[in-house]
Design a protein around this motif. Structure first.
Motif, PDB file in Angstrom:
ATOM      1  N   VAL A  39       0.836  -1.203   0.000  1.00  5.14           N
ATOM      2  CA  VAL A  39       0.000   0.000   0.000  1.00  5.14           C
ATOM      3  C   VAL A  39       0.872   1.255   0.000  1.00  5.14           C
ATOM      4  CG1 VAL A  39      -1.650   1.337   1.365  1.00  5.14           C
ATOM      5  CG2 VAL A  39      -1.989  -1.107   1.046  1.00  5.14           C
ATOM      6  N   ALA A  40       1.921   1.254   0.807  1.00  4.50           N
ATOM      7  CA  ALA A  40       2.832   2.398   0.837  1.00  4.50           C
ATOM      8  C   ALA A  40       3.512   2.592  -0.518  1.00  4.50           C
ATOM      9  CB  ALA A  40       3.881   2.202   1.928  1.00  4.50           C
ATOM     10  N   VAL A  91       0.976   4.308  -2.674  1.00  4.55           N
ATOM     11  CA  VAL A  91       0.570   5.643  -2.228  1.00  4.55           C
ATOM     12  C   VAL A  91       1.669   6.687  -2.446  1.00  4.55           C
ATOM     13  CG1 VAL A  91      -0.016   6.977  -0.160  1.00  4.55           C
ATOM     14  CG2 VAL A  91      -1.167   4.826  -0.619  1.00  4.55           C
ATOM     15  N   ALA A 126       1.813   8.139  -5.933  1.00  5.58           N
ATOM     16  CA  ALA A 126       0.577   8.885  -6.169  1.00  5.58           C
ATOM     17  C   ALA A 126       0.591  10.218  -5.430  1.00  5.58           C
ATOM     18  CB  ALA A 126      -0.620   8.049  -5.743  1.00  5.58           C
ATOM     19  N   LEU A 127       1.102  10.215  -4.208  1.00  6.04           N
ATOM     20  CA  LEU A 127       1.163  11.475  -3.445  1.00  6.04           C
ATOM     21  C   LEU A 127       2.144  12.465  -4.060  1.00  6.04           C
ATOM     22  CD1 LEU A 127       0.967  10.336   0.280  1.00  6.04           C
ATOM     23  CD2 LEU A 127      -0.735  11.587  -1.056  1.00  6.04           C
TER      24      LEU A 127
END
Length: 83
Positions: A6-7, A10, A13-14
């Motif tokens: 997940v990290a 993310v 994307a961030l």
């Protein structure tokens, strides 16, 4: 492993969403993270295979699973297939 995945999704994307200076390196960051995740997955396979083999070796001798699930098929499906 799930938290790491997940990290890994993310963070790139961030960087794009927040327009950080790392946004220019988004593709390289995504490739590096995907290679890292693939290596971790490949590294975890031997441990998973060993655990599965150990569980199989300790299974009851009559072929039934330890929790009594039989062959794993639902009862309604087994009764239809035996006709």
């Amino acid at each position: 492993m799930m938290l790491l995945s997940v990290a890994a999704l993310v963070i790139p994307a961030l960087t794009a969403l927040l327009h950080t200076p790392a946004a220019g390196h988004e593709r390289a960051l995504s490739i590096a993270v995907s290679v890292l995740l693939l290596l971790l997955f490949i590294g975890s396979l031997p441990a998973s295979i060993k655990k599965t083999a150990a569980e199989t070796a300790t299974a009851p001798e009559d072929g039934q699973a330890a929790h009594g699930a039989g062959n794993g098929w639902p009862l309604w499906l087994r009764s239809r297939c035996s006709r």
